[in-house]
Design an enzyme around this catalytic site. Structure first.
Site, PDB file in Angstrom:
ATOM      1  N   VAL A   1      40.800  40.370  49.049  1.00  0.00           N
ATOM      2  CA  VAL A   1      41.275  39.259  48.236  1.00  0.00           C
ATOM      3  C   VAL A   1      42.707  38.938  48.661  1.00  0.00           C
ATOM      4  CG1 VAL A   1      41.716  38.405  45.906  1.00  0.00           C
ATOM      5  CG2 VAL A   1      39.816  39.986  46.319  1.00  0.00           C
TER       6      VAL A   1
ATOM      7  N   LEU B   1      45.974  40.887  48.497  1.00  0.00           N
ATOM      8  CA  LEU B   1      46.187  41.426  47.157  1.00  0.00           C
ATOM      9  C   LEU B   1      45.450  42.738  46.933  1.00  0.00           C
ATOM     10  CD1 LEU B   1      45.793  38.110  45.107  1.00  0.00           C
ATOM     11  CD2 LEU B   1      47.920  39.271  45.698  1.00  0.00           C
ATOM     12  N   GLY B   2      44.350  42.925  47.633  1.00  0.00           N
ATOM     13  CA  GLY B   2      43.568  44.132  47.455  1.00  0.00           C
ATOM     14  C   GLY B   2      42.214  43.999  48.114  1.00  0.00           C
TER      15      GLY B   2
ATOM     16  N   ASP C   1      28.263  44.821  35.957  1.00  0.00           N
ATOM     17  CA  ASP C   1      29.251  45.596  36.709  1.00  0.00           C
ATOM     18  C   ASP C   1      30.615  45.528  36.024  1.00  0.00           C
ATOM     19  OD1 ASP C   1      29.968  47.306  38.739  1.00  0.00           O
ATOM     20  OD2 ASP C   1      30.525  45.723  40.124  1.00  0.00           O
TER      21      ASP C   1
ATOM     22  N   GLY D   1      34.884  44.787  45.832  1.00  0.00           N
ATOM     23  CA  GLY D   1      33.628  45.409  46.178  1.00  0.00           C
ATOM     24  C   GLY D   1      32.941  44.753  47.361  1.00  0.00           C
TER      25      GLY D   1
END
Length: 562
Positions: free
Chosen positions: A258, A250-251, A369, A254
């Site tokens: 994922v 999915l991406g 964050d 940090g």
């Protein structure tokens, strides 16, 4: 800043001011003290722990007795120190004896602190990192040591434990006597023992910061069905994600990639696989697991399960089909899918999630964050705050915390946190203000660097608003669907959130009240005077995924009105 007479740079402020303020200056299990000219002197917490090169840390010698005899360890109080990083809060503990005893019985616990009004019970692992000792002030740290290392002066700790045990025993015997007087001694005594065992198990299950009880990090564990949080095996995770297939990715977060996964019952999940060199260690992993498992709110992402097996550390979340907020507002092709009504609802949802973290949950939490990539969107575009790896728990009347390890993303970080390491709930408010401006403009916080005289989105927004050009900031794609008056009010609220000084920012309840009312008057925001610029900001622009920054040398610029 620049001297007007010579047009040359003049250093007016430098951080860190001494070597001990550099994160991990002496390595683990060592104490840093400042000597002449700000130099660092590194000493092992015990002389016997010397590993040769003290800048690389110290090694326990001898090891703790806990592996053999859980009652063989005691504690040494070290005064006037900054506590080590990576503490974890232990729930269900109401006094110092309980805090000390749970640490003694936990082989992974290397130190504890108990402060009724501030933190409650905090534990640390065996690697104590970034301990800085002051001449005066600071706090005391109770270092766990084997009995053979404890000096005679510390036998008092054992006396306290013995006295506390005697008091508890006396109270229990008194209760038994009263029940016996009522003619229920044997029957009630058995019932009492059963209820006590059940209560103990419940407390262990609820005390999720004691990982050994609530989240069984055991390589042999399959599903951990008797616990509040499921613990899945690595084989299950691989089956759900097609062995971390690239097609299911999915991406990249940090701390690692994922993946989309499907559990045996057909439930879709998001699987966050932490990279071995991601920077998130075992403590941060436990921190995220524990925090999210305890937090339940419609605007916070829900953690479903976790996995720790060998070097693998994995988190399993509810699946968010629309991914993250940044995938929409910074994407020219998708930005138009978010009209003003949807964007305003997202702003309100984030605020409600922050309200829960700061005030309404059992724990008081600062996220540290908050940014667009950490706001996930569900099917109905409802926002959910995610990524709690850097969050910190505040206890009691604690209002702010100071750290030498600055973590987060520049552009979203408040000035007092980025430059001094001081963070509080008002640090999250600053990040939220930046988020509002990004949602309204459709531009990244750091994309304004070098444009005109602006150093970031906060400076740019104030200049436009102060010159009655606030309408020019609005993303052209939402102008047909928005109330200009309402958007300008949101810009005004955002400017109040990004004030330089924390005490001048509103808290989240006040922000929610401002957002929900169109008629109440708002205070005037001050012009931003302190901005980060230079290498720190450039590094954020080139690598938004970087998560951890030690406080380095930073320049400070003052803006003067013309």
């Amino acid at each position: 800043m620049v001297k007007k007479s010579t047009q040359e740079w003049e250093t007016v402020w430098v951080q860190p001011s001494n070597e001990c303020e550099r994160y991990g200056a002496c390595g683990s299990n060592a104490i840093c003290t400042v000597v002449q000219d700000g130099k660092a002197k590194c000493t092992c917490m015990k002389d016997e722990w010397n590993a040769g090169n003290r800048s690389q840390g110290c090694v326990r010698n001898p090891p703790l007795d806990c592996q053999v005899n859980k009652t063989g360890d005691g504690f040494l109080s070290i005064p006037n120190v900054k506590w080590p990083d990576f503490s974890y809060w232990v729930s269900g503990v109401t006094d110092e004896y309980g805090c000390m005893n749970t640490c003694r019985q936990n082989c992974s616990c290397g130190a504890y602190v108990y402060m009724t009004q501030l933190t409650g019970c905090l534990h640390w692992g065996n690697e104590l990192m970034d301990v800085y000792q002051f001449q005066a002030g600071g706090y005391a740290l109770n270092l766990k040591l084997p009995a053979s290392e404890l000096a005679g002066s510390h036998i008092a700790v054992w006396k306290i434990a013995a006295i506390a045990s005697a008091v508890v025993l006396f109270v229990l015997l008194a209760c038994l006597f009263l029940w016996w007087k009522r003619g229920r001694n044997i029957k009630v005594h058995r019932s009492w023992r059963r209820s006590r065992r059940s209560s103990t198990r419940s407390q262990q299950s609820a005390g999720m910061l004691d990982i050994s009880h609530s989240i069984p990090f055991d390589d042999e564990t399959e599903d951990g069905k008797n616990h509040e949080l499921k613990v899945l095996s690595l084989d299950r995770i691989k089956a759900a994600t097609g062995s971390f297939s690239e097609s299911n990715k999915l991406g990249e977060g940090g701390f690692g990639p994922v993946y989309m996964g499907t559990l045996p019952g057909g439930e879709e999940v998001a699987v966050k696989r932490l990279c071995k060199n991601s920077g998130q260690g075992h403590e941060e992993f436990k921190n995220e697991v524990i925090l999210i498992a305890k937090l339940q709110h419609r605007n916070l992402v829900r953690l479903l399960a976790c996995c720790i097996q060998g070097e693998e550390k994995i988190l399993v979340y509810e699946y968010m089909p629309n991914k993250s907020l940044d995938a929409f507002i910074f994407n020219p092709e998708k930005r138009g899918l978010l009209d003003w009504r949807t964007r305003f609802d997202i702003i309100e949802g984030i605020a409600r999630g922050l309200l829960y973290l700061h005030r309404d949950s059992r724990l008081r939490i600062v996220h540290r964050d908050l940014k667009a990539s950490n706001i996930l969107l569900d099917t109905d575009m409802n926002p959910k705050i995610s990524d709690f790896g850097m969050a910190r728990i505040f206890g009691g009347d604690e209002n702010q915390f100071n750290t030498n390890r600055v973590v987060g993303t520049f552009g979203y970080m408040s000035p007092e946190y980025a430059m001094e390491g001081i963070f509080s709930v008002k640090s999250d408010v600053y990040s939220f203000g930046v988020l509002i401006l990004e949602i309204i403009t459709g531009k990244r916080a750091v994309s304004f660097h070098g444009q005109q005289e602006s150093l970031n989105i906060a400076g740019y927004a104030w200049q436009q608003w102060n010159e009655d050009k606030g309408e020019d900031m609005i993303d052209p794609l939402i102008k047909p669907s928005c109330s200009i008056r309402q958007v300008l009010r949101c810009i005004h609220i955002a400017l109040l959130c990004v004030q330089d000084h924390a005490q001048e920012r509103p808290d989240v309840p006040a922000v929610i009240l401002m957002l929900s009312s169109d008629s109440s008057s708002l205070p005037m925001p001050r012009a931003p005077t302190l901005m980060l610029r230079g290498r720190a900001l450039e590094s954020s622009k080139s690598s938004e995924n970087e998560r951890s920054h030690s406080i380095g040398t930073v320049s400070m610029t003052q803006l003067h009105g013309r």
